[in-house]
Design an enzyme around this catalytic site. Structure first.
Site, PDB file in Angstrom:
ATOM      1  N   HIS A  13      -0.513  10.895  -2.535  1.00 45.24           N
ATOM      2  CA  HIS A  13      -1.862  10.518  -2.119  1.00 45.24           C
ATOM      3  C   HIS A  13      -2.769  11.716  -1.861  1.00 45.24           C
ATOM      4  O   HIS A  13      -3.846  11.825  -2.436  1.00 45.24           O
ATOM      5  CB  HIS A  13      -1.810   9.653  -0.857  1.00 45.24           C
ATOM      6  CG  HIS A  13      -3.163   9.284  -0.337  1.00 45.24           C
ATOM      7  ND1 HIS A  13      -3.838  10.046   0.602  1.00 45.24           N
ATOM      8  CD2 HIS A  13      -3.987   8.258  -0.644  1.00 45.24           C
ATOM      9  CE1 HIS A  13      -5.013   9.497   0.849  1.00 45.24           C
ATOM     10  NE2 HIS A  13      -5.135   8.401   0.112  1.00 45.24           N
ATOM     11  N   HIS A  37       0.839  -1.196   0.000  1.00 43.77           N
ATOM     12  CA  HIS A  37       0.000   0.000   0.000  1.00 43.77           C
ATOM     13  C   HIS A  37       0.877   1.250   0.000  1.00 43.77           C
ATOM     14  O   HIS A  37       1.546   1.554   0.995  1.00 43.77           O
ATOM     15  CB  HIS A  37      -0.892  -0.033   1.238  1.00 43.77           C
ATOM     16  CG  HIS A  37      -1.875   1.079   1.312  1.00 43.77           C
ATOM     17  ND1 HIS A  37      -1.931   1.938   2.374  1.00 43.77           N
ATOM     18  CD2 HIS A  37      -2.859   1.473   0.462  1.00 43.77           C
ATOM     19  CE1 HIS A  37      -2.905   2.814   2.196  1.00 43.77           C
ATOM     20  NE2 HIS A  37      -3.478   2.558   1.038  1.00 43.77           N
TER      21      HIS A  37
END
Length: 250
Positions: A49, A6
């Site tokens: 992100h 991730h």
């Protein structure tokens, strides 16, 4: 259970950096790596992100307000490690290409649910195609229209629907599949939050379900405490996005 990194190995290294991706790509039996893309003010694809740079860099403000040169002047720190910069998508693909041409897969999340970056779908599909990596990529987004555009640009592209709730993922996927005659029903993967598996397994129709466990929060713990996958497998989860994949596969 298939394990994905991730944002790279993001528990031990700065998330979405070349170091985090390099550490991940060398993990034996890793299914894939997940990352996030946005656009700079001058239209360059970058891997980060948050819509703002504040949390992960020494800068302040929105990614979309920075040129690539300005973003590259920001620093990403991690303790005693040397600082890094926000990578471009091309830099990441060049790093990962040797493994992507083998068995490794890459999940590219288009960060278009807060700010719909014009042309981001065209740019990423073209870049991936130009580098000969299309077969190794999964495109995901919280914003279904981005997946519609990706499919129109590359009908064979593998897609994943993101949402907090598993039920929302499923109904979005069914809706998308109903738009096209050239896609197999049940082929769009579901990418729910791992703590929100709100459907019985029989409703999932054997779909791929990749559950994400974002941030550095429960149930993942640093320093080697491992999750048990039993209840997730029983709920139909086939893959997990984890911050510490190296603890499970090394």
């Amino acid at each position: 259970m298939k394990i994905w990194a991730h944002r790279g190995c993001s528990q031990m290294y700065p998330e979405n950096t070349l170091t985090a991706f390099e550490k991940a790509m060398n993990i034996p039996n890793l299914a894939g790596i997940e990352l996030d893309i946005q656009l700079t003010s001058d239209g360059e694809l970058v891997v980060i992100h948050d819509e703002r740079v504040d949390r992960t860099t020494d800068g302040f403000g929105y990614v979309r307000d920075y040129s690539l040169k300005e973003l590259k002047a920001l620093h990403i720190y991690a303790g005693r490690m040397k600082s890094e910069t926000i990578p471009t998508m091309k830099e990441v693909l060049e790093l990962l290409a040797p493994e992507l041409k083998k068995d490794l897969r890459l999940n590219i999340e288009l960060k278009t649910s807060v700010y719909n970056y014009p042309g981001i779908e065209e740019k990423i599909v073209k870049l991936v195609g130009d580098m000969g990596l299309a077969d190794s990529i999964v495109y995901s987004s919280f914003y279904p229209e981005s997946l519609v555009k990706v499919h129109e640009l590359e009908p064979t592209a593998k897609l994943g629907v993101l949402d907090d709730l598993l039920s929302n993922c499923l109904y979005k996927a069914i809706g998308l599949e109903s738009l096209w005659d050239d896609i197999e029903k049940g082929s769009i993967a579901l990418h729910p939050g791992g703590m929100h598996l709100d459907l019985p397994i029989e409703k999932l129709q054997n779909r791929t379900v990749r559950a994400w466990f974002g941030g550095h929060l429960y149930p993942e713990q640093p320093t080697g405490r491992l999750m048990s996958f039993d209840k997730y497998e029983a709920a139909g989860v086939t893959d997990v996005f984890l911050n510490e994949p190296e603890k499970y596969l090394n």
